[in-house]
Design a protein around this motif. Structure first.
Motif, PDB file in Angstrom:
ATOM      1  N   GLY A  10      -1.370   2.562   0.368  1.00  0.00           N
ATOM      2  CA  GLY A  10      -2.561   2.254   1.150  1.00  0.00           C
ATOM      3  C   GLY A  10      -3.029   0.819   1.050  1.00  0.00           C
ATOM      4  O   GLY A  10      -4.230   0.564   1.055  1.00  0.00           O
ATOM      5  N   ASN A  11      -2.097  -0.132   0.978  1.00  0.00           N
ATOM      6  CA  ASN A  11      -2.467  -1.546   0.935  1.00  0.00           C
ATOM      7  C   ASN A  11      -1.351  -2.379   1.558  1.00  0.00           C
ATOM      8  O   ASN A  11      -0.208  -1.947   1.658  1.00  0.00           O
ATOM      9  CB  ASN A  11      -2.775  -1.989  -0.506  1.00  0.00           C
ATOM     10  CG  ASN A  11      -1.592  -1.822  -1.421  1.00  0.00           C
ATOM     11  OD1 ASN A  11      -0.659  -2.611  -1.397  1.00  0.00           O
ATOM     12  ND2 ASN A  11      -1.614  -0.765  -2.243  1.00  0.00           N
ATOM     13  N   GLY A  15       2.878  -1.994   1.630  1.00  0.00           N
ATOM     14  CA  GLY A  15       3.520  -1.859   2.937  1.00  0.00           C
ATOM     15  C   GLY A  15       4.591  -2.912   3.160  1.00  0.00           C
ATOM     16  O   GLY A  15       5.691  -2.610   3.635  1.00  0.00           O
ATOM     17  N   ASP A  16       4.274  -4.151   2.815  1.00  0.00           N
ATOM     18  CA  ASP A  16       5.257  -5.230   2.948  1.00  0.00           C
ATOM     19  C   ASP A  16       6.448  -5.004   2.021  1.00  0.00           C
ATOM     20  O   ASP A  16       7.598  -5.254   2.399  1.00  0.00           O
ATOM     21  CB  ASP A  16       4.610  -6.584   2.642  1.00  0.00           C
ATOM     22  CG  ASP A  16       3.608  -7.008   3.705  1.00  0.00           C
ATOM     23  OD1 ASP A  16       3.600  -6.424   4.810  1.00  0.00           O
ATOM     24  OD2 ASP A  16       2.818  -7.931   3.405  1.00  0.00           O
ATOM     25  N   TRP A  17       6.166  -4.519   0.801  1.00  0.00           N
ATOM     26  CA  TRP A  17       7.241  -4.248  -0.143  1.00  0.00           C
ATOM     27  C   TRP A  17       8.163  -3.149   0.407  1.00  0.00           C
ATOM     28  O   TRP A  17       9.391  -3.257   0.323  1.00  0.00           O
ATOM     29  CB  TRP A  17       6.669  -3.856  -1.509  1.00  0.00           C
ATOM     30  CG  TRP A  17       7.721  -3.579  -2.526  1.00  0.00           C
ATOM     31  CD1 TRP A  17       8.421  -4.492  -3.251  1.00  0.00           C
ATOM     32  CD2 TRP A  17       8.213  -2.299  -2.907  1.00  0.00           C
ATOM     33  NE1 TRP A  17       9.317  -3.845  -4.075  1.00  0.00           N
ATOM     34  CE2 TRP A  17       9.219  -2.495  -3.882  1.00  0.00           C
ATOM     35  CE3 TRP A  17       7.900  -0.995  -2.530  1.00  0.00           C
ATOM     36  CZ2 TRP A  17       9.904  -1.449  -4.478  1.00  0.00           C
ATOM     37  CZ3 TRP A  17       8.595   0.053  -3.120  1.00  0.00           C
ATOM     38  CH2 TRP A  17       9.585  -0.178  -4.082  1.00  0.00           C
ATOM     39  N   CYS A  18       7.574  -2.112   0.997  1.00  0.00           N
ATOM     40  CA  CYS A  18       8.381  -1.028   1.586  1.00  0.00           C
ATOM     41  C   CYS A  18       9.220  -1.536   2.750  1.00  0.00           C
ATOM     42  O   CYS A  18      10.371  -1.113   2.908  1.00  0.00           O
ATOM     43  CB  CYS A  18       7.477   0.123   2.031  1.00  0.00           C
ATOM     44  SG  CYS A  18       6.783   1.065   0.660  1.00  0.00           S
ATOM     45  N   ASP A  19       8.666  -2.446   3.557  1.00  0.00           N
ATOM     46  CA  ASP A  19       9.451  -3.054   4.640  1.00  0.00           C
ATOM     47  C   ASP A  19      10.654  -3.797   4.066  1.00  0.00           C
ATOM     48  O   ASP A  19      11.761  -3.696   4.594  1.00  0.00           O
ATOM     49  CB  ASP A  19       8.594  -4.014   5.468  1.00  0.00           C
ATOM     50  CG  ASP A  19       7.579  -3.305   6.344  1.00  0.00           C
ATOM     51  OD1 ASP A  19       7.706  -2.082   6.573  1.00  0.00           O
ATOM     52  OD2 ASP A  19       6.630  -3.991   6.790  1.00  0.00           O
ATOM     53  N   ALA A  74       4.671   8.837   5.199  1.00  0.00           N
ATOM     54  CA  ALA A  74       5.578   8.614   6.324  1.00  0.00           C
ATOM     55  C   ALA A  74       5.168   7.409   7.160  1.00  0.00           C
ATOM     56  O   ALA A  74       6.013   6.722   7.727  1.00  0.00           O
ATOM     57  CB  ALA A  74       5.640   9.862   7.193  1.00  0.00           C
ATOM     58  N   ALA A  75       3.880   7.127   7.245  1.00  0.00           N
ATOM     59  CA  ALA A  75       3.411   6.020   8.078  1.00  0.00           C
ATOM     60  C   ALA A  75       3.570   4.667   7.393  1.00  0.00           C
ATOM     61  O   ALA A  75       3.824   3.667   8.062  1.00  0.00           O
ATOM     62  CB  ALA A  75       1.949   6.243   8.450  1.00  0.00           C
TER      63      ALA A  75
END
Length: 141
Positions: A10-11, A15-19, A74-75
């Motif tokens: 949730g940050n 999110g960038d790390w997952c990308d 998932a999002a």
């Protein structure tokens, strides 16, 4: 801190790390998760918030593969398949312990904003990652 939820993804940093994890070659994803956890677990001095946020996301990926683990977001979590990460349970626990131990910038930031729900979410990951006591069956939820 670009944060919209107390969950591990949730940050913006997570999110960038997952990308980045999605864009890594399939055979490098395990090492990426391991290295992220090791950076947090092995750090000395104040653990900076971005390193901690990445470590919480990486620990959530490991926990998702453990009995009773919650599925990844998932999002905002990674979209590409991940290798078996269950061998990183101990390292993931060490990283989360470091995130929850002062001096930790992320712990401080959440404490300032009433971080009870965030700490509950991180502690849930810790419970999932902890090996069952000898002779006990893992809890399924």
């Amino acid at each position: 801190m670009g944060t919209w939820d107390v969950g591990p993804f949730g940050n913006d940093t997570a999110g960038d790390w997952c990308d980045g994890l999605d864009n890594a070659p399939a055979d490098a994803r395990h090492d990426t998760v391991r290295d992220t956890l090791a950076r947090a677990a092995g750090g000395t001095g104040c653990l900076d918030a971005p390193t901690a946020e990445k470590a919480v996301a990486a620990a959530a990926l490991v926990a998702a593969q453990c009995p009773g683990g919650d599925p990844t977001d998932a999002a905002h979590g990674p979209e590409e398949p991940l290798p078996d990460l269950t061998g990183l349970r101990t390292l993931a626990l060490e990283a989360l312990d470091r995130v929850l131990t002062e001096p930790s910038e992320l712990l401080e930031l959440w404490a300032r904003s009433g971080g009870g729900p965030w700490q509950t979410a991180v502690n849930r990951l810790r419970v999932t990652l902890a090996p069952p006591a000898s002779g006990e069956q893992p809890a399924l939820s």
